[in-house]
Design a protein around this motif. Sequence first.
Motif, mmCIF file in Angstrom:
data_model
loop_
_atom_site.group_PDB
_atom_site.id
_atom_site.type_symbol
_atom_site.label_atom_id
_atom_site.label_comp_id
_atom_site.label_asym_id
_atom_site.label_seq_id
_atom_site.Cartn_x
_atom_site.Cartn_y
_atom_site.Cartn_z
ATOM 1 N N GLU A 29 1.285 -1.201 0.066
ATOM 2 C CA GLU A 29 0.082 -0.265 0.036
ATOM 3 C C GLU A 29 0.809 1.388 0.164
ATOM 4 O O GLU A 29 0.611 2.423 -0.547
ATOM 5 C CB GLU A 29 -0.823 -0.004 1.330
ATOM 6 N N GLN A 31 3.494 1.190 -1.537
ATOM 7 C CA GLN A 31 4.183 0.920 -2.761
ATOM 8 C C GLN A 31 3.270 2.049 -3.189
ATOM 9 O O GLN A 31 4.100 2.825 -4.578
ATOM 10 C CB GLN A 31 4.933 -0.497 -2.997
ATOM 11 N N GLN A 32 1.981 1.452 -3.336
ATOM 12 C CA GLN A 32 1.290 1.945 -4.296
ATOM 13 C C GLN A 32 1.054 3.365 -4.253
ATOM 14 O O GLN A 32 0.940 4.222 -5.313
ATOM 15 C CB GLN A 32 -0.202 1.682 -4.116
ATOM 16 N N ARG A 33 0.572 4.456 -3.014
ATOM 17 C CA ARG A 33 0.538 5.383 -2.531
ATOM 18 C C ARG A 33 1.979 6.176 -2.923
ATOM 19 O O ARG A 33 1.566 7.424 -3.689
ATOM 20 C CB ARG A 33 0.611 6.202 -0.816
ATOM 21 N N GLY A 35 3.750 5.671 -5.101
ATOM 22 C CA GLY A 35 3.799 5.449 -7.021
ATOM 23 C C GLY A 35 2.838 6.407 -7.982
ATOM 24 O O GLY A 35 2.788 7.220 -8.419
ATOM 25 N N ARG A 36 1.626 6.905 -7.026
ATOM 26 C CA ARG A 36 0.201 8.014 -7.349
ATOM 27 C C ARG A 36 1.411 9.327 -6.912
ATOM 28 O O ARG A 36 0.510 10.150 -8.122
ATOM 29 C CB ARG A 36 -1.257 7.775 -6.136
ATOM 30 N N ALA A 37 1.780 9.838 -5.632
ATOM 31 C CA ALA A 37 1.668 10.549 -5.589
ATOM 32 C C ALA A 37 2.966 10.793 -7.086
ATOM 33 O O ALA A 37 2.928 12.398 -7.150
ATOM 34 C CB ALA A 37 3.065 10.700 -4.194
ATOM 35 N N ARG A 38 4.295 10.336 -7.419
ATOM 36 C CA ARG A 38 4.973 10.043 -8.213
ATOM 37 C C ARG A 38 4.229 10.574 -9.777
ATOM 38 O O ARG A 38 4.838 12.076 -10.236
ATOM 39 C CB ARG A 38 5.580 8.983 -8.607
ATOM 40 N N LEU A 39 3.223 10.174 -9.646
ATOM 41 C CA LEU A 39 2.208 10.370 -10.882
ATOM 42 C C LEU A 39 1.700 11.836 -11.126
ATOM 43 O O LEU A 39 1.386 12.364 -12.266
ATOM 44 C CB LEU A 39 1.862 9.204 -12.014
ATOM 45 N N TRP A 40 0.667 11.925 -9.908
ATOM 46 C CA TRP A 40 -0.383 12.749 -9.849
ATOM 47 C C TRP A 40 -0.562 13.886 -8.967
ATOM 48 O O TRP A 40 -0.936 15.153 -9.625
ATOM 49 C CB TRP A 40 -1.657 11.881 -9.828
ATOM 50 N N ASP A 41 0.540 14.478 -7.706
ATOM 51 C CA ASP A 41 0.716 14.467 -6.709
ATOM 52 C C ASP A 41 1.739 15.752 -7.128
ATOM 53 O O ASP A 41 2.551 15.484 -6.602
ATOM 54 C CB ASP A 41 0.778 14.453 -5.391
#
Length: 68
Positions: A29, A31-33, A35-41
């Motif tokens: 979880e 790692q998923q967060r 990855g999301r931060a790297r792409l969208w935030d």
Amino acid sequence: MKLSKQKQGYQSELTEFLSTLKQKNPELEAQQRAGRARLWDLPPTDLDTQERLQASRVRQKAYVYQSS
């Protein structure tokens, strides 16, 4: 007879799979967060950068395959 709560302990195969996957890999979880931060935030851009990017755009023709 309560029809809405007949199977209170029911878990679908997908839910069972995800819970076992998270148990086997507890950092999944995080790692998923990440990855999301790297792409969208993304950090906010300042107004000067926005204006420079807008000015540097090249307008595309309405019909790109027309040669004239």
